[in-house]
Design a protein around this motif. Structure first.
Motif, mmCIF file in Angstrom:
data_model
loop_
_atom_site.group_PDB
_atom_site.id
_atom_site.type_symbol
_atom_site.label_atom_id
_atom_site.label_comp_id
_atom_site.label_asym_id
_atom_site.label_seq_id
_atom_site.Cartn_x
_atom_site.Cartn_y
_atom_site.Cartn_z
ATOM 1 N N GLU A 109 0.833 -1.211 0.000
ATOM 2 C CA GLU A 109 0.000 0.000 0.000
ATOM 3 C C GLU A 109 0.863 1.255 0.000
ATOM 4 N N GLY A 110 1.930 1.215 -0.807
ATOM 5 C CA GLY A 110 2.779 2.384 -0.966
ATOM 6 C C GLY A 110 3.833 2.574 0.096
ATOM 7 N N GLN A 111 3.865 1.733 1.124
ATOM 8 C CA GLN A 111 4.837 1.851 2.202
ATOM 9 C C GLN A 111 5.861 0.716 2.097
ATOM 10 N N ASP A 112 7.158 1.083 2.111
ATOM 11 C CA ASP A 112 8.199 0.062 2.081
ATOM 12 C C ASP A 112 8.092 -0.827 3.314
ATOM 13 N N VAL A 113 8.340 -2.122 3.117
ATOM 14 C CA VAL A 113 8.320 -3.044 4.253
ATOM 15 C C VAL A 113 9.625 -2.894 5.034
ATOM 16 N N ASP A 114 9.691 -3.512 6.217
ATOM 17 C CA ASP A 114 10.879 -3.330 7.054
ATOM 18 C C ASP A 114 12.105 -4.000 6.435
ATOM 19 N N GLU A 115 13.275 -3.649 6.968
ATOM 20 C CA GLU A 115 14.539 -4.074 6.379
ATOM 21 C C GLU A 115 14.680 -5.589 6.334
ATOM 22 N N ALA A 116 14.246 -6.271 7.404
ATOM 23 C CA ALA A 116 14.365 -7.733 7.431
ATOM 24 C C ALA A 116 13.575 -8.366 6.295
ATOM 25 N N LEU A 117 12.361 -7.894 6.080
ATOM 26 C CA LEU A 117 11.535 -8.471 5.019
ATOM 27 C C LEU A 117 12.089 -8.112 3.645
ATOM 28 N N GLN A 118 12.699 -6.935 3.511
ATOM 29 C CA GLN A 118 13.346 -6.593 2.239
ATOM 30 C C GLN A 118 14.420 -7.632 1.899
ATOM 31 N N ARG A 119 15.219 -8.000 2.890
ATOM 32 C CA ARG A 119 16.273 -8.985 2.644
ATOM 33 C C ARG A 119 15.672 -10.347 2.317
ATOM 34 N N VAL A 120 14.608 -10.721 3.037
ATOM 35 C CA VAL A 120 13.952 -12.003 2.782
ATOM 36 C C VAL A 120 13.423 -12.062 1.350
ATOM 37 N N VAL A 121 12.756 -10.993 0.915
ATOM 38 C CA VAL A 121 12.192 -10.953 -0.437
ATOM 39 C C VAL A 121 13.298 -11.120 -1.475
ATOM 40 N N ASN A 122 14.423 -10.453 -1.274
ATOM 41 C CA ASN A 122 15.513 -10.563 -2.239
ATOM 42 C C ASN A 122 16.192 -11.927 -2.191
ATOM 43 N N GLN A 123 16.333 -12.494 -0.993
ATOM 44 C CA GLN A 123 16.874 -13.849 -0.904
ATOM 45 C C GLN A 123 15.998 -14.828 -1.676
ATOM 46 N N PHE A 124 14.701 -14.701 -1.515
ATOM 47 C CA PHE A 124 13.797 -15.630 -2.200
ATOM 48 C C PHE A 124 13.793 -15.398 -3.706
ATOM 49 N N HIS A 125 14.045 -14.180 -4.122
ATOM 50 C CA HIS A 125 14.191 -13.902 -5.554
ATOM 51 C C HIS A 125 15.352 -14.715 -6.119
ATOM 52 N N TYR A 126 16.504 -14.629 -5.461
ATOM 53 C CA TYR A 126 17.684 -15.321 -5.970
ATOM 54 C C TYR A 126 17.578 -16.836 -5.809
ATOM 55 N N ARG A 127 17.025 -17.291 -4.690
ATOM 56 C CA ARG A 127 16.960 -18.738 -4.493
ATOM 57 C C ARG A 127 15.889 -19.369 -5.380
ATOM 58 N N SER A 128 14.831 -18.627 -5.721
ATOM 59 C CA SER A 128 13.820 -19.158 -6.642
ATOM 60 C C SER A 128 14.414 -19.362 -8.030
ATOM 61 N N LYS A 129 15.240 -18.412 -8.479
ATOM 62 C CA LYS A 129 15.924 -18.582 -9.763
ATOM 63 C C LYS A 129 16.835 -19.799 -9.715
ATOM 64 N N ALA A 130 17.541 -19.976 -8.589
ATOM 65 C CA ALA A 130 18.436 -21.128 -8.448
ATOM 66 C C ALA A 130 17.653 -22.429 -8.468
ATOM 67 N N LEU A 131 16.497 -22.449 -7.796
ATOM 68 C CA LEU A 131 15.664 -23.650 -7.768
ATOM 69 C C LEU A 131 15.137 -23.975 -9.159
ATOM 70 N N PHE A 132 14.702 -22.961 -9.890
ATOM 71 C CA PHE A 132 14.201 -23.166 -11.253
ATOM 72 C C PHE A 132 15.274 -23.816 -12.123
ATOM 73 N N ASN A 133 16.486 -23.304 -12.040
ATOM 74 C CA ASN A 133 17.582 -23.855 -12.818
ATOM 75 C C ASN A 133 17.897 -25.290 -12.404
ATOM 76 N N TYR A 134 17.855 -25.556 -11.097
ATOM 77 C CA TYR A 134 18.113 -26.902 -10.566
ATOM 78 C C TYR A 134 17.070 -27.897 -11.063
ATOM 79 N N LEU A 135 15.795 -27.501 -11.000
ATOM 80 C CA LEU A 135 14.730 -28.391 -11.447
ATOM 81 C C LEU A 135 14.872 -28.716 -12.932
#
Length: 223
Positions: free
Chosen positions: A133-159
């Motif tokens: 809703e237009g508000q940035d989420v907290d720093e911890a969740l920002q890192r989590v979102v980016n980690q999952f971005h990179y690990r999802s790409k890695a998982l896709f390639n692995y599969l």
């Protein structure tokens, strides 16, 4: 083996290495290779003795943590081995094992994405700015979102690689638990995780692929 919490919160901590009836042991009796690869220290949740007890005939932990020098895993100097590095090491290992006609249970446990959710800016810079809703989420969740971005790409390639290597495989991908955010369950409620369904925090991702194709699951798994 159902986790009934009759001997404490985590059954693995009670294992001594003695045999119990569980899927890896049953498959081993049916002539499967049963191999566990874990990116964490073997002492973590008593994994080494637990894996012996439930019937894995071969276990691999990073050599830096493990006296068994036959292990193929390396930490690459990371506190938490990135999933992409873990998967690529596993792929190289499988290339030497899959030509054998003996069927194989390949059980792989990653730790990347666990607290404290650290990102290596040289390899995985922040590429997503998450907001609600237009508000940035907290720093911890920002890192989590980016980690999952990179690990999802890695998982896709692995599969993709696994399916090319073994088109007749059955592949199950499942999360252990949701990331522990700053405010825990309150944060997931705040951000409407799974539309705030009852016990939403106990429904991490579950994906199944059979013969190279995703299949639907009739019932969600409640952790």
């Amino acid at each position: 083996a159902p986790a009934l919490q009759e001997l404490g919160a985590i059954e693995f901590n009670r294992f001594t290495g003695r045999k119990v009836s569980c899927l890896p042991r049953i498959l081993n009796q049916l002539n499967y290779q049963t191999i566990a690869s874990n990116a964490v220290k073997p002492s973590y949740f008593n994994s080494l003795l637990a894996y012996q007890g439930i019937g894995f005939t071969e276990t691999h932990f990073p050599r830096e943590y493990y006296s068994n020098q036959n292990s193929y895993l390396r930490t690459e100097g990371a506190e938490q081995l990135f999933d992409g590095d873990l998967f690529q090491q596993n792929i190289q290992f499988l290339k030497n094992r899959l030509p054998v006609k003996q069927p194989l249970l390949n059980y792989v446990v990653g730790i990347y994405g666990h607290a404290p959710h650290e990102l290596d800016p040289t390899r995985h810079p922040l590429s997503i700015i998450a907001s609600v809703e237009g508000q940035d989420v907290d720093e911890a969740l920002q890192r989590v979102v980016n980690q999952f971005h990179y690990r999802s790409k890695a998982l896709f390639n692995y599969l993709q690689q696994l399916i090319r290597m073994d088109p007749d495989s059955l592949i199950i991908v499942i999360g252990d638990h949701l990331p522990k955010l700053t405010d825990g369950k309150a944060n997931y409620t705040k951000y409407h995780y799974l539309e705030n369904k009852p016990d939403a925090e106990y429904f991490p991702g579950l994906y199944v692929f059979r013969d190279g194709q995703p299949i639907s699951i009739a019932q969600e798994m409640h952790h």
